[in-house]
Design a protein around this motif. Structure first.
Motif, PDB file in Angstrom:
ATOM      1  N   VAL A 161       0.838  -1.004   0.167  1.00 41.98           N
ATOM      2  CA  VAL A 161      -0.031   0.105  -0.041  1.00 41.98           C
ATOM      3  C   VAL A 161       0.787   1.401  -0.353  1.00 41.98           C
ATOM      4  O   VAL A 161       1.524   1.160   0.457  1.00 41.98           O
ATOM      5  N   CYS A 162       0.333   2.512  -0.756  1.00 43.33           N
ATOM      6  CA  CYS A 162       1.113   3.438  -0.836  1.00 43.33           C
ATOM      7  C   CYS A 162       0.725   4.601   0.733  1.00 43.33           C
ATOM      8  O   CYS A 162      -0.036   4.646   1.458  1.00 43.33           O
ATOM      9  N   VAL A 163       2.074   4.518   1.791  1.00 45.08           N
ATOM     10  CA  VAL A 163       1.926   5.194   2.612  1.00 45.08           C
ATOM     11  C   VAL A 163       2.035   6.650   2.833  1.00 45.08           C
ATOM     12  O   VAL A 163       3.187   7.408   1.927  1.00 45.08           O
ATOM     13  N   LEU A 164       0.888   7.550   3.007  1.00 41.94           N
ATOM     14  CA  LEU A 164       1.085   9.264   2.968  1.00 41.94           C
ATOM     15  C   LEU A 164       1.615   9.525   4.274  1.00 41.94           C
ATOM     16  O   LEU A 164       0.314   9.284   5.248  1.00 41.94           O
ATOM     17  N   VAL A 165       3.108   9.911   4.689  1.00 41.24           N
ATOM     18  CA  VAL A 165       3.172  10.413   5.914  1.00 41.24           C
ATOM     19  C   VAL A 165       2.454  11.616   6.382  1.00 41.24           C
ATOM     20  O   VAL A 165       3.195  12.517   5.742  1.00 41.24           O
ATOM     21  N   ALA A 166       1.666  10.966   6.856  1.00 36.51           N
ATOM     22  CA  ALA A 166       0.901  12.853   7.118  1.00 36.51           C
ATOM     23  C   ALA A 166       0.955  13.171   9.223  1.00 36.51           C
ATOM     24  O   ALA A 166       0.413  13.107   9.785  1.00 36.51           O
ATOM     25  N   THR A 167       2.334  13.683   9.025  1.00 37.15           N
ATOM     26  CA  THR A 167       3.144  14.042  10.371  1.00 37.15           C
ATOM     27  C   THR A 167       3.649  15.368  10.204  1.00 37.15           C
ATOM     28  O   THR A 167       4.300  15.661   9.668  1.00 37.15           O
ATOM     29  N   PRO A 168       3.984  15.707  11.553  1.00 41.67           N
ATOM     30  CA  PRO A 168       5.449  17.317  11.703  1.00 41.67           C
ATOM     31  C   PRO A 168       6.710  16.215  11.073  1.00 41.67           C
ATOM     32  O   PRO A 168       6.665  15.544  10.751  1.00 41.67           O
ATOM     33  N   GLU A 169       7.170  17.727  10.071  1.00 41.00           N
ATOM     34  CA  GLU A 169       7.926  17.289   9.690  1.00 41.00           C
ATOM     35  C   GLU A 169       9.617  16.715  10.370  1.00 41.00           C
ATOM     36  O   GLU A 169      10.220  16.042   9.631  1.00 41.00           O
ATOM     37  N   HIS A 193       7.656   0.275   1.510  1.00 42.99           N
ATOM     38  CA  HIS A 193       8.308   0.825   0.023  1.00 42.99           C
ATOM     39  C   HIS A 193       8.027   1.925  -0.245  1.00 42.99           C
ATOM     40  O   HIS A 193       8.694   2.566  -1.407  1.00 42.99           O
ATOM     41  N   ASN A 194       7.072   1.763  -0.296  1.00 45.86           N
ATOM     42  CA  ASN A 194       6.136   3.274  -1.414  1.00 45.86           C
ATOM     43  C   ASN A 194       5.216   4.299  -0.357  1.00 45.86           C
ATOM     44  O   ASN A 194       4.638   4.128   0.190  1.00 45.86           O
ATOM     45  N   HIS A 195       5.742   4.998  -0.014  1.00 46.13           N
ATOM     46  CA  HIS A 195       5.604   6.460   1.234  1.00 46.13           C
ATOM     47  C   HIS A 195       6.073   7.713  -0.033  1.00 46.13           C
ATOM     48  O   HIS A 195       6.991   8.183  -0.062  1.00 46.13           O
ATOM     49  N   ILE A 196       4.509   8.851   0.473  1.00 51.47           N
ATOM     50  CA  ILE A 196       4.968  10.066   0.603  1.00 51.47           C
ATOM     51  C   ILE A 196       5.028  10.530   1.193  1.00 51.47           C
ATOM     52  O   ILE A 196       3.995  10.703   2.286  1.00 51.47           O
ATOM     53  N   CYS A 197       5.575  11.252   2.074  1.00 52.96           N
ATOM     54  CA  CYS A 197       6.061  12.366   2.847  1.00 52.96           C
ATOM     55  C   CYS A 197       5.573  13.933   2.670  1.00 52.96           C
ATOM     56  O   CYS A 197       5.491  14.523   1.663  1.00 52.96           O
ATOM     57  N   MET A 198       4.523  14.367   3.669  1.00 47.85           N
ATOM     58  CA  MET A 198       3.343  15.046   3.104  1.00 47.85           C
ATOM     59  C   MET A 198       4.018  16.266   4.047  1.00 47.85           C
ATOM     60  O   MET A 198       3.659  16.394   4.818  1.00 47.85           O
ATOM     61  N   ASP A 199       5.069  17.066   3.409  1.00 50.30           N
ATOM     62  CA  ASP A 199       5.918  18.820   4.082  1.00 50.30           C
ATOM     63  C   ASP A 199       4.642  19.665   4.012  1.00 50.30           C
ATOM     64  O   ASP A 199       3.671  19.137   3.871  1.00 50.30           O
ATOM     65  N   SER A 200       5.408  20.596   4.500  1.00 49.72           N
ATOM     66  CA  SER A 200       4.172  22.103   4.521  1.00 49.72           C
ATOM     67  C   SER A 200       4.424  22.666   3.424  1.00 49.72           C
ATOM     68  O   SER A 200       2.915  22.451   3.406  1.00 49.72           O
ATOM     69  N   GLU A 201       5.227  22.575   1.891  1.00 47.17           N
ATOM     70  CA  GLU A 201       4.179  22.680   1.206  1.00 47.17           C
ATOM     71  C   GLU A 201       3.439  21.855   0.846  1.00 47.17           C
ATOM     72  O   GLU A 201       2.229  22.785   0.003  1.00 47.17           O
ATOM     73  N   LYS A 202       3.472  20.327   0.385  1.00 49.43           N
ATOM     74  CA  LYS A 202       2.226  19.848   0.488  1.00 49.43           C
ATOM     75  C   LYS A 202       1.105  19.930   0.719  1.00 49.43           C
ATOM     76  O   LYS A 202       0.208  19.970   0.196  1.00 49.43           O
ATOM     77  N   GLU A 203       1.197  19.807   2.296  1.00 47.36           N
ATOM     78  CA  GLU A 203       0.293  20.191   3.159  1.00 47.36           C
ATOM     79  C   GLU A 203      -0.090  21.026   2.450  1.00 47.36           C
ATOM     80  O   GLU A 203      -2.430  21.453   2.019  1.00 47.36           O
ATOM     81  N   SER A 204      -0.049  22.276   2.327  1.00 47.68           N
ATOM     82  CA  SER A 204      -0.631  23.369   2.062  1.00 47.68           C
ATOM     83  C   SER A 204      -1.070  23.301   0.697  1.00 47.68           C
ATOM     84  O   SER A 204      -2.461  23.942   0.566  1.00 47.68           O
ATOM     85  N   ALA A 205      -0.840  22.813  -0.085  1.00 43.98           N
ATOM     86  CA  ALA A 205      -1.297  22.999  -1.419  1.00 43.98           C
ATOM     87  C   ALA A 205      -2.511  21.790  -1.272  1.00 43.98           C
ATOM     88  O   ALA A 205      -3.235  22.832  -1.723  1.00 43.98           O
ATOM     89  N   LEU A 206      -2.167  21.192  -0.636  1.00 47.71           N
ATOM     90  CA  LEU A 206      -3.405  20.436  -0.663  1.00 47.71           C
ATOM     91  C   LEU A 206      -4.739  20.885  -0.201  1.00 47.71           C
ATOM     92  O   LEU A 206      -5.978  20.591  -0.228  1.00 47.71           O
TER      93      LEU A 206
END
Length: 114
Positions: free
Chosen positions: A60-68, A84-97
């Motif tokens: 499964v793709c894991v979206l890491v939605a925690t403090p950077e 091994h399939n993950h995306i970190c949601m940094d502040s820029e990605k979180e803001s855009a989303l």
């Protein structure tokens, strides 16, 4: 349908879930992952919260939605557990989303559109 899990069970993760659910109907959020259940809810937004080591769907793709500041540590733990399939949601990605989400639901006008 692409299955994803969201790592985290607090406000950033909940916001990401709501935005993904609204904006990306082709994604199925299967639940939330945490490193330890202690101090976390059993469910969030009606979905189960799993301890990462007990979650079996490693592809499964894991979206890491925690403090950077803790994301690097989380990625190491995910890799060690076979995710091994993950995306970190940094502040820029979180803001855009979140901007896209709030624009979509009509809650707030985007500053970029003014």
């Amino acid at each position: 349908m692409l299955k994803i899990a969201i790592f985290g069970a607090q406000s950033i993760a909940l916001g990401a879930y709501r935005a993904v659910r609204e904006l990306y109907q082709d994604f199925e959020v299967v639940g939330f992952l945490v490193s330890c259940k202690e101090g976390n809810p059993d469910t969030l937004a009606g979905l189960p919260v799993y301890e990462m080591r007990s979650f079996q769907e490693k592809k499964v793709c894991v979206l890491v939605a925690t403090p950077e500041d803790i994301q690097e540590h989380i990625v190491r733990m995910l890799e060690e557990q076979g995710f091994h399939n993950h995306i970190c949601m940094d502040s820029e990605k979180e803001s855009a989303l979140m901007e896209a989400y709030y624009t979509q639901i009509g809650a707030f006008r985007s500053l970029h559109k003014l």
